[in-house]
Design an enzyme around this catalytic site. Sequence first.
Site, PDB file in Angstrom:
ATOM      1  N   ARG A 134      41.024  48.510  42.942  1.00  0.00           N
ATOM      2  CA  ARG A 134      41.876  47.556  42.191  1.00  0.00           C
ATOM      3  C   ARG A 134      41.006  47.327  41.217  1.00  0.00           C
ATOM      4  O   ARG A 134      40.403  46.534  41.327  1.00  0.00           O
ATOM      5  CB  ARG A 134      42.251  46.423  43.069  1.00  0.00           C
ATOM      6  CG  ARG A 134      43.283  45.400  42.255  1.00  0.00           C
ATOM      7  CD  ARG A 134      43.677  44.185  42.992  1.00  0.00           C
ATOM      8  NE  ARG A 134      44.714  44.696  44.022  1.00  0.00           N
ATOM      9  CZ  ARG A 134      44.604  43.853  45.390  1.00  0.00           C
ATOM     10  NH1 ARG A 134      43.971  43.135  45.631  1.00  0.00           N
ATOM     11  NH2 ARG A 134      45.667  44.417  46.143  1.00  0.00           N
ATOM     12  N   PRO A 135      41.264  47.849  39.794  1.00  0.00           N
ATOM     13  CA  PRO A 135      40.281  47.878  38.748  1.00  0.00           C
ATOM     14  C   PRO A 135      39.986  46.793  37.983  1.00  0.00           C
ATOM     15  O   PRO A 135      40.251  46.520  36.961  1.00  0.00           O
ATOM     16  CB  PRO A 135      40.768  49.136  37.865  1.00  0.00           C
ATOM     17  CG  PRO A 135      42.325  48.905  38.133  1.00  0.00           C
ATOM     18  CD  PRO A 135      42.370  48.612  39.733  1.00  0.00           C
ATOM     19  N   CYS A 136      39.564  45.471  38.714  1.00  0.00           N
ATOM     20  CA  CYS A 136      39.346  44.340  37.976  1.00  0.00           C
ATOM     21  C   CYS A 136      38.018  44.652  36.971  1.00  0.00           C
ATOM     22  O   CYS A 136      37.957  43.552  36.157  1.00  0.00           O
ATOM     23  CB  CYS A 136      39.048  43.104  39.035  1.00  0.00           C
ATOM     24  SG  CYS A 136      37.727  43.418  40.273  1.00  0.00           S
ATOM     25  N   HIS A 137      37.443  45.487  37.255  1.00  0.00           N
ATOM     26  CA  HIS A 137      36.376  45.819  36.161  1.00  0.00           C
ATOM     27  C   HIS A 137      36.645  46.248  34.874  1.00  0.00           C
ATOM     28  O   HIS A 137      35.954  46.161  33.791  1.00  0.00           O
ATOM     29  CB  HIS A 137      35.360  47.182  36.925  1.00  0.00           C
ATOM     30  CG  HIS A 137      36.110  48.089  36.963  1.00  0.00           C
ATOM     31  ND1 HIS A 137      36.836  48.569  38.192  1.00  0.00           N
ATOM     32  CD2 HIS A 137      36.170  49.386  36.306  1.00  0.00           C
ATOM     33  CE1 HIS A 137      37.336  49.639  38.069  1.00  0.00           C
ATOM     34  NE2 HIS A 137      36.936  50.337  36.877  1.00  0.00           N
TER      35      HIS A 137
END
Length: 168
Positions: A134-137
Amino acid sequence: MTVYATVDSPLGELVLTGEESATAAGGTALVSLSLPGQKGAAEARNGRRLAPGAFEEIAEQLRAYFSGELTCFSIEFAPGAGTDFQQRVWRAVEEIPYGRTASYGRIAERVGAAGAGVRAVGTAIGRNPLLVVRPCHRVIGADGALRGYAGGLPSKEWLLGLEGALAP
């Protein structure tokens, strides 16, 4: 039963946890993915049974992602984690395409929490239990600066570099 497995990565050993038989197919649905040094990562194994093969499909996707061969994960997450607001923020984060970024303010606008809601969005993103997948980066400051990441800013920078999302 809650189980865990580890996956070696360029960022270090990832810890995946999940619930066995949490899916209709009787597999293991992912509950969390922790990076080395992340708060709580060391405890991710406590009280859980080691199940090395439980996440083999996810491990294969992670290896393909880290080698630059995969740009979109197809992973079943366990339901029920997070508040309604957190889930809305996480869904907005999941919509950020590979190789792109979005600001915290943009995410706040997408979930109807513009203005003062930016801080709440940052808090929700900080509670994302599924780093990398879940690409919170991909969420950065409005000025383009890298801001907080549960896995540490060096990991965030590395992931964005892998995806070609860092400005020159």
